[in-house]
Design an enzyme around this catalytic site. Structure first.
Site, PDB file in Angstrom:
ATOM      1  N   GLY A  37     -50.011   4.664  14.254  1.00 16.34           N
ATOM      2  CA  GLY A  37     -50.163   4.071  15.579  1.00 16.34           C
ATOM      3  C   GLY A  37     -48.800   3.474  15.800  1.00 16.34           C
ATOM      4  CB  THR A  38     -46.040   4.825  15.965  1.00 12.71           C
ATOM      5  OG1 THR A  38     -44.653   4.618  15.882  1.00 12.71           O
ATOM      6  CG2 THR A  38     -46.248   6.139  16.666  1.00 12.71           C
ATOM      7  CB  THR A  39     -43.533   2.380  20.059  1.00 11.27           C
ATOM      8  OG1 THR A  39     -44.633   1.486  20.108  1.00 11.27           O
ATOM      9  CG2 THR A  39     -43.019   2.609  21.454  1.00 11.27           C
TER      10      THR A  39
END
Lengths: 218, 217
Positions: free
Chosen positions: B16-18
């Site tokens: 879960g990231t950017t």
């Protein structure tokens, strides 16, 4: 063979939501509230010009999001309650009172209702104020965003908000934020409605789609 | 209520990231946060590097299931180096992106990973490609991805300008990642940035305390 022709279109059975973008920001001497104008039922747009900024009193407005019916009903009830309250008190109601009335309904019926109202207005004691009433919480904030389109502009409003913006800067901030959200969110669109409330009253404005600011890819 | 749901329904470790990649005048910057989480409630790594080098001037970054991403990039790296040897020249960025796209598209039922590929090649200079979850390949001036990217769509739409300088682009990427980290609870840690130009590759790490602060912090 002809059964299909008599089945209802999908949008008649979908709940009508104001999947939306709403924003309110306070400045010295007032508040600016803004919203888009799209009301959707599933994949259909059932109203493309709805004004989601609803007056609760002369100088107190609320912005509606979530289920259209729930939000409108809450606004109507609070409008009535505020009228009674202001007659009893003998003067204009406080913004905090309006927000508390909204919060009371949202909290008491939180299982049955699914609407989020942002309350903004001006009163003599506190000047321009913005309150959020999400899920029955009451919180005063310098600015607030809500609705499905708000996810896309969190970064933008975090970066662009500064304390002490002027009335004009706040109006531009609201229009820019709404435009960016409308460009990315499928449930937000149409025109932008802006209301500026200060001690002299409320000034409503509608900005058509072709007058909205454009950004890099447009 | 219209709640925007992030697509973190993966089991196991998910990034879960950017992630983002931006073209500037003379190169590209590819960047990401550094948090890996399990189910959004436990941070399994605070300093994971999501920027994978698939060739000398080509990097990619991964969003989605970490296991899928690692398996795919390993295969892509191998195929790309084989391709480069056969062609007797450094591979095109588009070739790298296409390899990833083939793997994602042909295995779309089993896999859950999206990619951003960015790099420099002699033919077209700096390029950014995005491969989505189902295997669509798209070339763009800049692109963002991962769960944290929803919060910065407005910011990057408003702030991106074509032909930025290297410094402006670094600032743009750092700001965008910081804003996303500030709002997304499954993005966090440090900001990893890689600057790719004709002359080489430079890795920039911005630790948490050096990230730009915004009005409420």
């Amino acid at each position: 063979m002809f059964d299909d022709l008599s089945s209802q279109p999908a949008w008649l059975s979908e709940e009508v939501k104001t999947g939306t973008t709403i924003i309110a920001i306070g400045f010295e001497g007032g508040v600016v509230l803004g919203s888009d104008s799209r009301v959707s039922a599933g994949a259909s747009v059932v109203n493309r010009v709805m004004n989601k900024l609803s007056p609760l009193h002369d100088k107190i407005y609320c912005a509606l999001s979530g289920s259209a019916a729930d939000a409108q009903t809450i606004a109507e009830i609070v409008n009535y309650q505020l009228d009674v309250h202001s007659v009893e008190v003998g003067e204009d109601p406080l913004v905090r009172s309006a927000a508390t009335l909204v919060k009371n309904i949202s909290y008491k019926y939180k299982e049955e209702l699914s609407a989020h109202l942002i309350v903004g207005g001006w009163d003599r004691r506190g000047g321009g104020q913005v309150y959020v009433t999400l899920n029955g919480l009451l919180s005063k904030q310098p600015f607030a965003i809500g609705g499905s389109g708000s996810s896309y502009i969190y970064g933008f409003v975090d970066a662009e908000y500064r304390k002490g913006m002027s009335r004009r800067e706040c109006q531009e901030f609201v229009v820019n934020a709404l435009t960016l959200a409308m460009n990315r969110d499928g449930s937000s669109g149409g025109v932008a409605y802006i209301v500026t409330v200060d001690e002299n009253g409320a000034e409503e404005k509608c900005i058509l789609g072709n007058e909205l600011p454009t950004f890099f890819d447009q | 209520m219209d709640r925007h749901s992030t697509n973190s329904k993966v089991n196991g470790v998910s990034t879960g990231t950017t992630i983002l990649a931006v073209k500037f005048n003379g190169g590209v910057i590819i960047g990401s946060d550094s948090r890996a989480s399990i189910g959004g409630s436990f941070v399994s790594s605070k300093v994971i590097n999501k920027l994978i080098q698939v060739h000398d001037r080509i990097f990619c970054c991964i969003a989605g299931s970490l296991a899928d991403a690692q398996a795919i990039t390993k295969m892509a790296k191998f195929q790309l180096s084989l391709h480069s040897i056969q062609m007797e020249s450094p591979p095109l960025v588009k070739a790298a992106a296409s390899i990833l796209k083939e793997l994602c598209y042909n295995n779309k039922e089993e896999l859950q990973a999206g990619f951003i590929t960015a790099g420099w090649d002699r033919k077209k200079g700096p390029q950014v490609y995005t491969v989505s979850l189902g295997g669509m390949l798209l070339s763009q001036p800049f692109t963002i991805g991962g769960s944290g990217s929803t919060y910065i769509y407005g910011y990057v739409d408003a702030k991106y300008k074509p032909d930025m300088s290297r410094e402006e682009c670094l600032q743009f990427a750092t700001n965008a990642l910081s804003l996303a980290i500030g709002r997304d609870n499954v993005s966090g840690g440090v900001v990893h940035l890689v600057v790719i130009t004709e002359d080489g590759v430079e890795h920039v790490v911005v630790p948490g305390d050096k990230l730009p602060r915004f009005h409420d912090e």
